[in-house]
Structure formats: structure tokens, C-alpha cells
Write an enzyme that holds these catalytic residues in place. Structure first.
Site, mmCIF file in Angstrom:
data_model
loop_
_atom_site.group_PDB
_atom_site.id
_atom_site.type_symbol
_atom_site.label_atom_id
_atom_site.label_comp_id
_atom_site.label_asym_id
_atom_site.label_seq_id
_atom_site.Cartn_x
_atom_site.Cartn_y
_atom_site.Cartn_z
ATOM 1 C CE LYS A 143 -3.947 1.988 2.464
ATOM 2 N NZ LYS A 143 -4.819 1.869 3.661
ATOM 3 C CG ASN B 246 3.539 49.618 4.887
ATOM 4 O OD1 ASN B 246 4.350 50.254 4.206
ATOM 5 N ND2 ASN B 246 3.279 48.346 4.659
ATOM 6 C CB CYS C 107 6.936 45.947 4.439
ATOM 7 S SG CYS C 107 6.724 44.577 5.564
ATOM 8 C CD GLU D 2 4.186 47.259 1.478
ATOM 9 O OE1 GLU D 2 3.342 46.381 1.702
ATOM 10 O OE2 GLU D 2 5.094 47.543 2.282
#
Length: 761
Positions: free
Chosen positions: A21, A437, A439, A441
């Protein structure tokens, strides 16, 4: 020996192990793959079997055996391991390999309070039968191993205590589509559901963590980025803290503008007492950020913003480093220093920068963002005012300290506030940009709250997504994809709930979107061009022109259908001003590609109908979601052809797309000789992008004398970024040699790019 082992099945039954199996499952998982040895996987697994082993552990052992064999010579093991994992997850979720039909699944999940009740309220059974026909469960087999592990760890609905899984990936995709288009007219919504399902399940569109993890559940907060500004008083500081806690608990990454807070020793109440300065309040913000995990998906994270001329700048720049003591360090947030042309001029001319407490210099702080001429006039005036407390420091010293800390921590970021306002989607006289913000961007207007229920404040939210550049047949594909992605994200704004009134007011009035890209490195490799030599400049110009054009056009079409956003008059678009009008013209010196699309026609349409969304584009990091799509991260070059990424689910090996065909076309991060080519490409993108870019700088000390990066080089790259019009700089990556023991093409990558925060996708 294994033949005599007994196993404990998922239902608790004990029986003799069935190796046939196991081999049947391995054969199924290897079908159609190249350079796969089933016997090797079986052998590696069987030596770890023991008597009464659970079949679930057998399955996990086989998965790990296949995953450990992923290599440069045998990359297809990533698909074998993925298929085995899909099999395992479906058995955990459904008790069998074949998923149930959609209607029964949704009914059951609503009964368990895992899915939102509105799905059954908004769609009759007949619609679920139609949606069920859209589902292609075989698409699960297109995931790589790294993708499936990210799905399992972050996105599939589960009980995070018991580890019970409740769904499979295709249910996630179809139900996100159903939720987003549930309010569309009956005659069109099935078309949009099918088209959006096809786009996200075939990785043409990449969705952010909050949407992937939460949309279809009763928790309705899907904005990735939250920007919160603090005023210089206790009420506002406490309101900021309350807002942070509410949003961190709901999967969002935070940007905090703390630049107004007065300096240490400043008078309070006309000298009744002296101010404790910024650091105690930064600690207060940090406690709020770390108070919650983000919906059980990741820990909270924030970036704090302050101007370089702040009186406490020397203490603020070192807050993240490993020196100092707990009292004068706030290490568990990131920081961004805000600069403008005057500060750079002082550096170039070898002059001084004068430091002030914002509370001592009326109008200086506001003009720093909304009026550069006024700022310079006031700044010089206050420098000459002997009644104002100030400190003069050499600009070269201050910039050197800043870049030294950026190098040692990697997490001191840069925001050029003049570029953020001169090349903005917003009219700075009405809606100035005063922060970014987590990050770097997102560039959106904010206004400080005086209490958490303040109707007059403004918390800005941005909802993210990305286009997979590697999936494009040609740039014409962007028209249909832009229409889908803008409609879907715009629907998120009406669909989600808002824990704070000022955030709701801003989100529904501005309707800001941040649509970026993933798989840029693959896109370059596929087109036979490179980061470092200028060969990608014209292709990048054509591509990002088309992206911004089609996004704006899609938003304009949606405005004709649903109306322009309420505060459209706050934007430059309202006046017919487009990104192609305001970009830094120095970009023309590095790229002379002409415009190819009819911008004048688009300008007329926007002036006539408006836009549904105040902003459309932002280029975010995408470490996690790019793995789901088996794509390269955002606009970044890969660290290796095979990267070993550390995540909470263990070490995941990810192979770059089309490894066999394109391995010689990829330009790897540490093979790129300097930052110039990358910064040029980012500046070409910034020409069109109406928000900003999470652009990184990268340094290999071995390329410099004495293995030390010269300060002159750091400053030169900073000036290059400014000259070319970049609004922000995100990480500084320094090669530490940790991966030198790996083969040339296998590199370790800490999965840290915005790992804790949600401002990535």
C-alpha cells in the site's frame, strides 16, 4: 523485519503493516515526475518505522524522506513531497482522499462555526452546485512542497490547538471568490467567481495572508497594512496604543508615526514638569504590538517613523542594536528615518544638521511633508533663533550613524518624505503623506486620533494583492487580470468589518489598494535579461507602464459602474495628474523607453468618471505568498537556485521556477556586483507605481577591502536611490557567510521579510 511490524490506523485499529500500500502511494506521488527514486524514498522511510507506529507518522515520515531529497539534480522531489502532503492533509480534513461536494462542506463548516453564515444566506444550493463544477481539485497537485507547508501552517482553516485541518486548498480558493462577489448581481457574479477562482488557483494572482487565512471565516478584517499617527499628547498616544492592539489581533502589520512626540527634557504645561522623551512611549507602543499574535497566524510587528532632525535622533537611531541596556533600547520593532532634499544637501555640502524638538518649532513638522520650500525657510529661521533649544551635529556624522545602524541591524529603513509627497497619488496640500507602513511600500494620508473613537482622526488601511509576472503570456493579459484584481480587492473594503471608526471612514472614503508583483526574477530569466547590466531596464519600463495603466483603467471602469471614491477630490488623479507627470526625471537618463499606451485617453476618462480607488499600486515583499505560487519573492533576486527557507514549519527547500531550462539565466543575489542595477530597476518601477516599493540594498563584505563595507559606498547607494526618485528603502541585507557550507546554488534564507507583519503578501 518491517513485514512483521504492526501499525495503528487513523481510526485506532491495529493491523499488520502493508508495504504494498505504501509503494502504491509512492508510485502515485511520483507519476510523471523526472529523476525520482521510489525505492530511495521507501528505504529512507522504512528505517524509521517501529512497532505500533501510527499510520499518520508513517505518512509524515515518507513526506520528510521525499522532501529531504529535493536537490539541484532532482528538483521534482518537491512535487512528490507536495502530493504526499496533499494526500495526508485531505485524509486529516475529510477522512478520505476525495473531498466532499462544496454545498455539504460549507453546511458542515458553518455548523462548526468555521465559515461565515452569509455563504448560505447569499447563495442557494443551486449556486453551490454551479460553483462545485468550477472546482478543479487536481490543481492541488501543482503545488510545490514549500507551498503546501505554507498552506498547512498559515492558510487552511484549522484548530491551532488540536491541529485538526478542516479544508483543502481548492475550497479555500472557491470560497474566497464566492465571498468577494456575493453582492454582485445574479446575472454576473458566477462569471466573476469562476474567473477569479481560475486566476488565484492557477497562481496568476497572489493574495495576501489576511485574505488567504481569514476570508470565508466569521472574522472579517483583511487589510494587510495599517498606518497610525500619534499626536504629541497622552490622549493621542493612548488612542494609538489601543488602535495597535485592535489591529495586531486581526492579522495586520502596523506603521506608527511617532515623529511629533517631543524630545526628552521639553517643557510640559509651561514648564510644570519635564518630558520623559520618546523612548518610554516607544516602549509603550512595543508592548501593544507584542500583546497579540496576528490571528494565530504570526506575531505582531511594527515600524516607527521619525524625522532625522528630531532632537533625540542619536538615541533613536541605536534603539534596535544589541549594545546598551534594556532602559535605552526598544529592540522588538523596526524604525524608519525620514529625510528630504535639505538633509541630503547638508550632507553633500559637508554642513551641519540642526536638531529640534518638534514641539519647539511651530509648523516645521507639518511643512516637512506638505511644503518643502516652507520647511527650508522655517528650518533656517529656527536655526538662527537663539531662544529655541537646538543641537548642531555634522550631517556626515548623523548619516554615518544612521547607515552604520542600518548595516548592523538591517532594519533601519529610509523614507524620502519629499518624494512621497511630490510623486504621490494625493494632493499634499489636502492629504499629505507623513509615514509609511511596516514594510515601507504604503504611502497614505493619516491624522492622529485623540481617542480611539475619534471621528476626526484617520487611520489608513491598505488592501494588498499581486500579479504573478511569470504567468503572463504577454502584457495584454494584464487587462483581464487587472479588472479581476481591482474588483476583488474593492469588494474586500465593503465586505470587511472595521474595529475603529476612523479606519472605516478612511477605508471606505479613499478605497486604497496596493497591487504589486511576484516572480520578477523569473520574469527576467524567462526574457533573458539581468538585474545588474541594464538589459532589463526597457522591459521593466514596458511592464510596469502596462501594469499601472491597466490598474487605473480597471478602477475607472469600476467608477463608472459604482461611482468614484468619496474622497477622490483629495487625489492628484482628480486634477488629471498621473504618475507619468510627477516622476523624478533623472530616470530618463537610465531608460529612454517611450510610453506605449494611450495615457491621454486614460487621463480624459479619469477626469470624466473618476477612480473607484485613490491608489492602485504598491510593490510589497512576498516571501510567504510567493512560495504558495512557487514564485520568486516580489521584485527580489533569489539567493540561490534552491533556497532553504527557515519557517516555523521547519526547513523548506524551494526551487526557482523552470530550474532546468533557465538555471543559467537567473542572476543570484550574491552574484550581483553592486546595488546600482537593482536601484535603477526599482526607480523605473517607481515612475509608474503610485505608492512605494519595499526596495532592499544588499552587500557582500568579501567584495570590499578588509571585508568591510565602506561608509562611502553605503552613502553613495543612499544618494543614488534619492537621485532616482525612490520613496523608501526597506531591508539592508549583508552576506554573513552562514551559507558558505552549502553548494553554490543552495542558500539559506531566514523567512523574515516582513515575517511577523502583514504588510507583505
Amino acid at each position: 523485519m518491517n513485514q512483521m511490524l504492526f501499525v495503528t490506523k487513523r481510526n485506532g485499529k491495529i493491523e499488520l503493516i502493508n508495504l504494498d500500500k505504501i509503494h502504491r502511494v509512492l508510485n502515485w506521488a511520483a507519476k510523471g515526475l523526472e529523476n525520482i527514486s521510489i525505492s530511495q524514498v521507501a528505504l529512507k522511510s522504512r528505517i524509521q518505522f517501529y512497532n505500533n507506529i501510527k499510520t499518520t507518522i508513517i505518512h509524515e515520515t515518507i513526506i520528510k524522506a521525499a522532501a529531504d531529497l529535493i536537490s539541484e539534480n532532482s528538483p521534482d522531489y518537491q512535487y512528490m513531497a507536495a502530493r504526499l502532503t496533499i494526500f495526508h492533509l485531505r485524509k486529516k480534513a475529510f477522512g478520505q482522499f476525495n473531498p466532499p461536494n462544496l454545498y455539504d462542506h460549507v453546511k458542515n463548516m458553518i455548523k462548526l462555526e468555521k465559515y461565515d453564515q452569509h455563504l448560505l444566506n447569499d447563495y442557494p444550493k443551486q449556486d453551490f452546485l454551479i460553483m462545485n463544477s468550477f472546482i478543479k481539485h487536481r490543481r492541488d497537485m501543482n503545488f510545490s512542497y514549500a507551498a503546501v507547508k505554507q498552506l498547512e501552517g498559515k492558510y487552511l482553516i484549522q484548530n491551532r490547538v488540536t491541529k485538526k485541518i478542516y479544508e483543502s486548498a481548492q475550497f479555500l480558493y472557491i470560497l474566497i471568490s464566492a465571498c468577494l462577489f456575493s453582492k454582485y448581481p445574479n446575472e454576473t457574479r458566477m462569471k466573476y467567481i469562476k474567473n477569479f477562482y481560475d486566476a488565484i488557483s492557477t497562481f496568476k494572482i497572489s493574495l495576501p495572508t489576511p485574505i488567504m487565512a481569514g476570508l470565508r471565516t466569521p472574522t472579517r478584517q483583511f487589510s494587510s497594512c495599517v498606518l497610525i499617527e500619534s499626536e504629541d499628547n497622552l490622549n493621542s498616544i493612548n488612542a494609538t496604543t489601543s488602535a495597535i492592539v485592535k489591529y495586531v489581533s486581526q492579522r495586520a502589520g502596523i506603521g506608527i508615526n511617532a515623529g511629533r512626540i517631543r524630545a526628552l527634557g521639553s517643557p510640559i504645561r509651561n514648564g510644570d514638569t519635564l518630558h520623559t522623551g520618546c523612548i518610554p512611549f516607544y516602549k509603550h507602543f512595543q508592548s501593544a504590538v507584542k500583546s497579540c499574535s496576528q490571528g494565530g497566524v504570526r506575531g505582531g510587528a511594527a515600524t516607527i517613523f521619525y524625522p532625522i532632525w528630531h532632537f533625540e535622533i542619536e538615541s533613536l537611531l541605536v534603539l534596535k542594536n544589541n549594545r546598551g541596556i534594556e532602559e535605552n533600547r526598544v529592540r522588538h520593532m523596526d524604525y524608519s528615518v525620514q529625510l528630504n532634499k535639505l538633509m541630503y544637501q547638508r550632507l553633500i555640502l559637508g554642513e551641519h544638521i540642526t536638531l529640534f524638538s518638534p514641539s519647539d518649532v511651530p509648523n516645521l513638522y507639518d511643512s516637512f511633508f506638505n511644503n518643502q520650500e516652507k520647511f527650508e525657510r522655517l528650518y533656517i529661521k529656527y536655526e538662527n533663533d537663539k531662544t529655541i533649544r537646538k543641537k548642531k551635529v555634522k550631517a556626515s556624522y548623523l548619516f554615518s550613524l544612521m547607515m552604520q545602524e542600518r548595516t548592523s541591524t538591517g532594519r533601519i529603513y529610509i523614507q524620502n518624505v519629499d518624494h512621497c509627497n511630490s510623486h504621490s497619488a494625493f494632493n499634499p496640500k489636502i492629504a499629505p503623506i507623513r509615514q509609511s507602513n511596516l514594510c515601507l511600500e504604503i504611502t497614505l494620508p493619516t491624522k492622529a486620533l485623540q481617542d480611539v473613537h475619534d471621528k476626526n482622526g484617520e487611520i489608513s488601511l491598505c488592501t494588498l494583492s499581486a500579479i504573478n509576472l511569470g504567468s503572463l503570456n504577454n502584457l495584454n493579459d494584464l487587462s483581464k487580470l487587472s479588472n479581476l484584481i481591482v474588483r476583488a480587492l474593492d469588494s474586500v473594503l465593503d465586505y470587511q468589518e472595521y474595529p475603529i471608526l476612523s479606519a472605516k471612514k478612511s477605508a471606505l472614503s479613499r478605497r486604497t489598494l496596493g497591487i504589486g508583483v511576484i516572480n520578477f526574477a523569473y520574469y527576467l530569466a524567462k526574457n533573458g535579461v539581468r538585474y545588474s547590466d541594464g538589459s532589463a531596464n526597457n522591459l521593466t519600463h514596458r511592464t510596469f507602464e502596462a501594469i499601472q495603466y491597466h490598474l487605473l483603467n480597471a478602477s475607472c471602469v469600476l467608477a463608472q459602474e459604482k461611482g468614484a471614491c468619496h474622497w477622490f477630490s483629495h487625489t492628484n488623479y482628480y486634477k488629471g495628474i498621473l504618475p507619468i507627470d510627477t516622476y523624478k526625471k533623472n530616470v530618463d537618463e537610465i531608460c529612454n523607453e517611450p510610453l506605449h499606451l494611450d495615457w491621454e485617453l486614460l487621463r480624459k476618462k479619469i477626469k470624466k468618471y473618476g477612480l473607484r480607488n485613490s491608489t492602485l499600486s504598491a510593490l510589497m515583499p512576498s516571501e510567504t505568498s510567493s512560495q504558495i505560487s512557487n514564485a520568486t519573492n516580489g521584485i527580489e533576486p533569489p539567493r540561490g537556485l534552491i533556497s532553504i527557507k527557515a519557517s516555523k514549519d521547519g526547513m523548506l527547500r524551494q526551487v526557482v521556477p523552470e530550474y532546468k531550462r533557465l538555471k543559467n539565466n537567473y542572476e543570484l543575489l550574491w552574484n550581483i556586483p553592486n546595488n546600482t542595477g537593482y536601484l535603477q530597476l526599482a526607480s523605473i518601477m517607481q515612475k509608474f507605481v503610485d505608492q512605494s516599493i519595499s526596495a532592499n540594498t544588499n552587500y557582500d563584505p568579501k567584495l570590499f577591502p578588509n571585508n568591510k563595507i565602506p561608509m562611502q559606498q553605503l552613502i553613495l547607494d543612499l544618494l543614488t536611490a534619492y537621485k532616482l526618485g525612490l520613496k523608501t528603502l526597506y531591508y539592508q541585507n549583508t552576506r554573513d557567510g552562514a551559507s558558505d557550507h552549502q553548494t553554490e546554488d543552495i542558500q539559506f534564507s531566514k523567512n523574515e521579510n516582513c515575517n511577523h507583519g502583514a504588510c507583505k503578501i
